[in-house]
Design an enzyme around this catalytic site. Structure first.
Site, PDB file in Angstrom:
ATOM      1  N   HIS A  14       1.047  -1.259  -0.028  1.00  0.00           N
ATOM      2  CA  HIS A  14       0.004  -0.004   0.085  1.00  0.00           C
ATOM      3  C   HIS A  14       0.840   1.219   0.004  1.00  0.00           C
ATOM      4  O   HIS A  14       1.361   1.670   1.165  1.00  0.00           O
ATOM      5  CB  HIS A  14      -0.955  -0.167   1.176  1.00  0.00           C
ATOM      6  CG  HIS A  14      -1.824   1.204   1.147  1.00  0.00           C
ATOM      7  ND1 HIS A  14      -3.275   0.838   1.410  1.00  0.00           N
ATOM      8  CD2 HIS A  14      -1.657   2.327   0.595  1.00  0.00           C
ATOM      9  CE1 HIS A  14      -3.986   2.186   1.147  1.00  0.00           C
ATOM     10  NE2 HIS A  14      -2.979   3.111   0.998  1.00  0.00           N
ATOM     11  N   HIS A  16       1.585   4.827  -2.661  1.00  0.00           N
ATOM     12  CA  HIS A  16       1.098   5.649  -3.808  1.00  0.00           C
ATOM     13  C   HIS A  16       2.462   6.358  -4.449  1.00  0.00           C
ATOM     14  O   HIS A  16       3.211   6.898  -3.368  1.00  0.00           O
ATOM     15  CB  HIS A  16       0.064   6.737  -3.086  1.00  0.00           C
ATOM     16  CG  HIS A  16      -1.074   6.389  -2.357  1.00  0.00           C
ATOM     17  ND1 HIS A  16      -2.232   6.057  -3.251  1.00  0.00           N
ATOM     18  CD2 HIS A  16      -1.363   5.921  -1.512  1.00  0.00           C
ATOM     19  CE1 HIS A  16      -3.257   5.621  -2.528  1.00  0.00           C
ATOM     20  NE2 HIS A  16      -2.772   5.487  -1.059  1.00  0.00           N
ATOM     21  N   ARG A  58       4.250  16.642 -14.008  1.00  0.00           N
ATOM     22  CA  ARG A  58       3.389  17.080 -15.201  1.00  0.00           C
ATOM     23  C   ARG A  58       3.792  16.387 -16.442  1.00  0.00           C
ATOM     24  O   ARG A  58       2.985  16.378 -17.418  1.00  0.00           O
ATOM     25  CB  ARG A  58       4.105  18.851 -15.558  1.00  0.00           C
ATOM     26  CG  ARG A  58       3.616  19.737 -14.504  1.00  0.00           C
ATOM     27  CD  ARG A  58       3.852  21.204 -14.779  1.00  0.00           C
ATOM     28  NE  ARG A  58       3.569  22.224 -13.797  1.00  0.00           N
ATOM     29  CZ  ARG A  58       4.404  22.797 -12.878  1.00  0.00           C
ATOM     30  NH1 ARG A  58       5.732  22.372 -12.964  1.00  0.00           N
ATOM     31  NH2 ARG A  58       3.991  23.477 -12.084  1.00  0.00           N
ATOM     32  N   ASP A 121      -5.946   3.833  -9.338  1.00  0.00           N
ATOM     33  CA  ASP A 121      -6.413   4.238  -8.121  1.00  0.00           C
ATOM     34  C   ASP A 121      -7.498   5.437  -8.824  1.00  0.00           C
ATOM     35  O   ASP A 121      -7.193   6.289  -9.332  1.00  0.00           O
ATOM     36  CB  ASP A 121      -5.691   4.989  -7.058  1.00  0.00           C
ATOM     37  CG  ASP A 121      -6.023   4.742  -5.758  1.00  0.00           C
ATOM     38  OD1 ASP A 121      -6.758   3.631  -5.477  1.00  0.00           O
ATOM     39  OD2 ASP A 121      -5.508   5.410  -4.807  1.00  0.00           O
ATOM     40  N   HIS A 180      -9.766   1.828  -0.330  1.00  0.00           N
ATOM     41  CA  HIS A 180      -9.522   2.540   0.882  1.00  0.00           C
ATOM     42  C   HIS A 180     -10.730   2.341   1.698  1.00  0.00           C
ATOM     43  O   HIS A 180     -11.671   2.911   0.954  1.00  0.00           O
ATOM     44  CB  HIS A 180      -8.891   3.920   0.830  1.00  0.00           C
ATOM     45  CG  HIS A 180      -7.405   4.200   0.379  1.00  0.00           C
ATOM     46  ND1 HIS A 180      -7.142   3.918  -0.900  1.00  0.00           N
ATOM     47  CD2 HIS A 180      -6.422   4.566   0.848  1.00  0.00           C
ATOM     48  CE1 HIS A 180      -5.959   3.974  -0.989  1.00  0.00           C
ATOM     49  NE2 HIS A 180      -5.570   4.570  -0.148  1.00  0.00           N
ATOM     50  N   GLU A 183     -10.756   4.193   7.231  1.00  0.00           N
ATOM     51  CA  GLU A 183      -9.770   5.014   7.700  1.00  0.00           C
ATOM     52  C   GLU A 183     -10.298   6.309   8.141  1.00  0.00           C
ATOM     53  O   GLU A 183      -9.893   6.613   9.517  1.00  0.00           O
ATOM     54  CB  GLU A 183      -8.696   5.346   6.266  1.00  0.00           C
ATOM     55  CG  GLU A 183      -7.788   6.415   6.748  1.00  0.00           C
ATOM     56  CD  GLU A 183      -7.089   6.811   5.470  1.00  0.00           C
ATOM     57  OE1 GLU A 183      -7.805   7.079   4.231  1.00  0.00           O
ATOM     58  OE2 GLU A 183      -6.005   7.447   5.278  1.00  0.00           O
ATOM     59  N   ASP A 260       2.069   4.142   2.748  1.00  0.00           N
ATOM     60  CA  ASP A 260       0.880   4.767   2.138  1.00  0.00           C
ATOM     61  C   ASP A 260       1.159   5.713   1.204  1.00  0.00           C
ATOM     62  O   ASP A 260       1.709   5.789   0.261  1.00  0.00           O
ATOM     63  CB  ASP A 260      -0.023   5.249   3.503  1.00  0.00           C
ATOM     64  CG  ASP A 260      -1.332   5.674   2.759  1.00  0.00           C
ATOM     65  OD1 ASP A 260      -1.571   5.591   1.525  1.00  0.00           O
ATOM     66  OD2 ASP A 260      -2.410   6.361   3.543  1.00  0.00           O
TER      67      ASP A 260
HETATM   68  N1  ADE Z   1      -4.686   8.954  -1.436  1.00  0.00           N
HETATM   69  C1  ADE Z   1      -3.394   8.912  -1.067  1.00  0.00           C
HETATM   70  N2  ADE Z   1      -3.379   8.592   0.214  1.00  0.00           N
HETATM   71  C2  ADE Z   1      -4.492   8.187   0.722  1.00  0.00           C
HETATM   72  C3  ADE Z   1      -5.291   8.089   2.159  1.00  0.00           C
HETATM   73  N3  ADE Z   1      -4.279   7.683   3.150  1.00  0.00           N
HETATM   74  N4  ADE Z   1      -6.349   7.852   2.063  1.00  0.00           N
HETATM   75  C4  ADE Z   1      -7.330   8.194   1.172  1.00  0.00           C
HETATM   76  N5  ADE Z   1      -6.676   8.389  -0.204  1.00  0.00           N
HETATM   77  C5  ADE Z   1      -5.258   8.520  -0.416  1.00  0.00           C
HETATM   78 ZN    ZN Z   2      -3.580   5.171   0.467  1.00  0.00          ZN
END
Ligand code: ADE
Ligand code: ZN
Length: 307
Positions: A14, A16, A58, A121, A180, A183, A260
């Site tokens: 997990h 990004h 970009r 995503d 997700h 959270e 994350d």
């Molecule tokens: N996009 C990137 N990190 C995220 C997170 N912690 N919660 C929701 N969307 C995200």
């Molecule tokens: Zn995330």
């Protein structure tokens, strides 16, 4: 303990790409980086910062650069498999050529010894039609390392039930589903994600509030991708010691430790394992088990045979 953690072969499931860009790299890409870009104090502030970072990426060259830097960091930490979330929903919102950006990141990934798979995503609050376009692009790229479709962003403003048809479509074309959930919203949001077919849950720590849900996750072997530092930095948990990772583990819920958005939160995967050990009392055996299981929960990973 630190040497032990560093030496563990790890899988990161997990993470990004857009949240992995260190400040110096952002400054290489633009002279207009706000000095306080990573100083958010709550979840909405975090989402705004995330959007700002995305706007600074970009060109295909920018995406290739941040991919190379990320994979260098992961290799240093003995990460042997990674699934990277790509914010294709944000790319489309920016009117970028998402196929060109994906071409650039996959080419950069091919040059790294770390095996990389991709999760496309969508952004919950951008709505269902925008998510459909992301899912279509994901389906079109399944032959090039895209293994799953996800929804992130604001779970309160974009309820999971709205995405049922998109999830059905993605699943029918061979993609796994990784929303997700749980959270910033409670157990009902996790149940809704499960009802539309989630294979793993991004975060999901608020399952701790629902004993029936804990049993369901355990009995159906559905893992939570736990990102401790992220939850502290976004204010999703009131403080580090309040994080339920230990109680989830003790309840037998399958867990994956993840970062994350490592640059935005000042997190590393080794650091997350260290927190598990030093703050939450995970033994070496617990960490070893957690690390090995992460490979099992990867959608295309091979558990390492040796150290
Ligand atoms: N996009 C990137 N990190 C995220 C997170 N912690 N919660 C929701 N969307 C995200
Ligand atoms: Zn995330």
């Amino acid at each position: 303990m630190l040497d032990f953690i560093s030496a563990l072969p790890k899988a990161e499931l997990h993470l990004h790409l857009e949240g992995s860009v260190e400040l110096p790299t952002l400054r290489e890409l633009s002279s207009e980086v706000p000095g306080d870009i990573y100083s958010f104090t709550d979840f909405q502030g975090f989402l705004r910062s995330y959007g700002t970072v995305c706007l600074l990426l970009r060109t295909p060259g920018d995406y290739a650069l941040v991919t190379r830097r990320l994979l260098e960091r992961l290799q240093e930490q003995n990460v042997r498999y990674v699934e990277v979330n790509l914010s294709v929903g944000v790319m489309l919102w920016k009117n970028q050529d998402a196929a060109a950006m994906f071409g650039a990141v996959s080419q950069a990934a091919a040059a790294s010894p770390v095996p990389v798979r991709w999760i496309f995503d969508a952004v919950r609050q951008f709505g269902v039609e925008a998510a459909e376009r992301v899912a279509e692009l994901a389906v079109a790229s399944t032959g090039r390392g895209v293994v799953a479709f996800g929804i992130g962003g604001d779970e309160v403003r974009g309820p999971a039930r709205c995405f049922r048809d998109v999830f059905d479509f993605a699943r029918s074309r061979g993609l796994k589903l990784v929303p997700h959930a749980g959270e910033t919203d409670g157990p009902a949001s996790i149940w809704a994600a499960l009802e539309i077919g989630a294979d793993r849950i991004g975060h999901g720590f608020r399952a701790i509030e629902d004993p029936v849900l804990l049993s369901h996750l355990r009995d159906h072997n559905i893992p939570l991708e736990i990102c401790i530092t992220s939850n502290v930095r976004t204010g999703a948990v009131p403080s580090l010691k309040d994080h339920p990772v230990r109680r989830l583990f003790d309840a037998g819920v399958p867990l994956i430790l993840s970062t994350d958005d490592p640059a935005m939160f000042g997190a590393t995967l080794n650091g997350e394992y260290r927190l598990a050990a030093e703050v939450f009392g995970f033994s070496r055996a617990d960490l070893e088990l957690t690390a090995r299981r992460a490979f099992e929960y990867g959608f295309d990973s091979t558990p390492p045979s040796g150290p």
